[in-house]
Write a protein that holds these residues in place. Structure first.
Motif, PDB file in Angstrom:
ATOM      1  N   CYS A 280      26.872  17.915  46.700  1.00 45.24           N
ATOM      2  CA  CYS A 280      27.738  18.769  45.859  1.00 45.24           C
ATOM      3  C   CYS A 280      26.903  19.594  44.890  1.00 45.24           C
ATOM      4  O   CYS A 280      27.437  20.365  44.120  1.00 45.24           O
TER       5      CYS A 280
ATOM      6  N   CYS B  11      33.222  14.286  45.353  1.00 50.04           N
ATOM      7  CA  CYS B  11      32.138  14.163  46.323  1.00 50.04           C
ATOM      8  C   CYS B  11      31.867  12.674  46.509  1.00 50.04           C
ATOM      9  O   CYS B  11      31.632  11.959  45.530  1.00 50.04           O
TER      10      CYS B  11
ATOM     11  N   CYS C 137      27.992  11.077  45.853  1.00 47.82           N
ATOM     12  CA  CYS C 137      27.599  10.633  44.508  1.00 47.82           C
ATOM     13  C   CYS C 137      28.760   9.961  43.787  1.00 47.82           C
ATOM     14  O   CYS C 137      28.652   9.616  42.620  1.00 47.82           O
TER      15      CYS C 137
ATOM     16  N   CYS D 293      22.929  15.431  42.877  1.00 43.27           N
ATOM     17  CA  CYS D 293      23.401  15.096  44.212  1.00 43.27           C
ATOM     18  C   CYS D 293      23.207  16.310  45.132  1.00 43.27           C
ATOM     19  O   CYS D 293      23.579  17.424  44.776  1.00 43.27           O
TER      20      CYS D 293
HETATM   21 ZN   LIG Z   1      27.858  14.703  44.999  1.00 43.91          ZN
END
Ligand SMILES: [Zn+2]
Length: 317
Positions: free
Chosen positions: A118, A92, A95, A115
């Motif tokens: 995700c 992701c 993050c 985050c």
């Molecule tokens: Zn993330």
């Protein structure tokens, strides 16, 4: 141990390699039997959430390879690095694979929130679509080591390392748990398991190649029981016994009588503390030191040995 034994053995090993004159110490005997010296402390094994028990033990590399070999991955051209949360591609990007976002606030210590993209799972949706036995790599990160050992039981290389961790009482840790959240005792045991893993792998390789037996490593530990609960001391003892059973040597500076009573050989320093101590009072097996007349350790050791003997007899009944 720190100022004499460690540098002396290290020098002896170096000298053997370059056959030169590392003459810091006049005489070091017995070092011929040792191939490496390693100090195992309670310092953290990683400073960021990029390090986890899984990455530290390299078992996560094997798991990533397994995911890359799945049919879906082959069709999509996903390699093992796609399943890393530390490199761009599969992670992701919101993050950067950390699963958490750092909040910087004026006048307040920074804090972390999961985050939103995700939802803490570290990967992008495409990566999480790849499933092995219905679980994504993100799900695997959430498993405890014990669960993962079961889940990957069909893959000996992965399962072997995870089972070692379970055997040494670390099965409750999550594979994806950030290393900085581990306690000093957990970090230390994880380091010891890495050593055991090396021994197990080497033994497996050498059985195939019929080479000589694995070389002995000298392990140095200073008061490893600090901050450990009784149950953890027992688990630590199991790991130390396994290292010794594999032909290694373990030297421990310790006040904990449960550890002292399990030693093959004790060097008891004293007779008192500080300036009144520092002399060798008694040496020998626990049974021999327990009989010593001057040693301050002796009466306590006697009690511990008696208690151990009782519990063992009870076990047999
Ligand atoms: Zn993330």
């Amino acid at each position: 141990m720190h100022d004499i034994l460690w540098p002396a053995v290290r020098d002896a090993l170096e000298e053997r390699k370059r056959a030169g004159n590392g003459d810091l110490f006049k005489l070091v005997s017995g070092a011929d039997e040792i191939e490496a010296v390693y100090e195992v402390d309670q310092s953290p094994i990683g400073k960021t959430s990029r390090s986890t028990p899984g990455t530290y033990l390299k078992v996560f590399d094997e798991i990533r390879c397994l995911y890359a070999q799945l049919p879906v991955s082959r069709v999509r051209g996903y390699s093992a690095s796609r399943f890393s949360f530390n490199t761009a591609g599969g992670r992701c990007e919101t993050c950067k694979g950390q699963g958490v976002i750092k909040l910087e606030m004026n006048f307040l210590p920074s804090s972390y929130v999961p985050c939103e993209d995700c939802r803490g799972r570290r990967y992008n949706p495409q990566t999480l679509e790849v499933l092995y036995n219905n679980k994504s790599i993100g799900d695997v990160m959430e498993m405890t080591i014990e669960e993962a050992a079961q889940f990957f039981s069909a893959h000996p290389k992965i399962a072997r390392t995870l089972s070692l961790l379970v055997d040494t009482g670390l099965g409750y840790l999550k594979l994806g748990q950030p290393s900085p959240t581990l306690s000093g005792g957990e970090a230390q045991r994880l380091k010891l398991v890495t050593q055991l893993k090396r021994g197990v792998n080497r033994a497996a390789n050498e059985r195939i190649r019929k080479m000589r037996k694995p070389g002995s490593t000298l392990y140095l530990l200073e008061e490893p029981t600090i901050g450990l609960h009784m149950a953890d001391v027992e688990l630590l003892l199991n790991v130390l016994h396994r290292l010794v059973d594999e032909g290694n040597t373990v030297i421990v500076i310790e006040h904990n009588l449960d550890i002292i009573a399990e030693a093959d050989y004790i060097v008891d320093l004293g007779p008192e503390a500080g300036a009144e101590g520092g002399r060798v009072v008694a040496v020998g097996t626990p049974e021999a030191v327990a009989k010593h007349r001057i040693s301050r350790t002796a009466p306590f050791l006697r009690d511990t040995l008696r208690r151990n003997k009782l519990t063992r007899t009870n076990h047999i009944h």
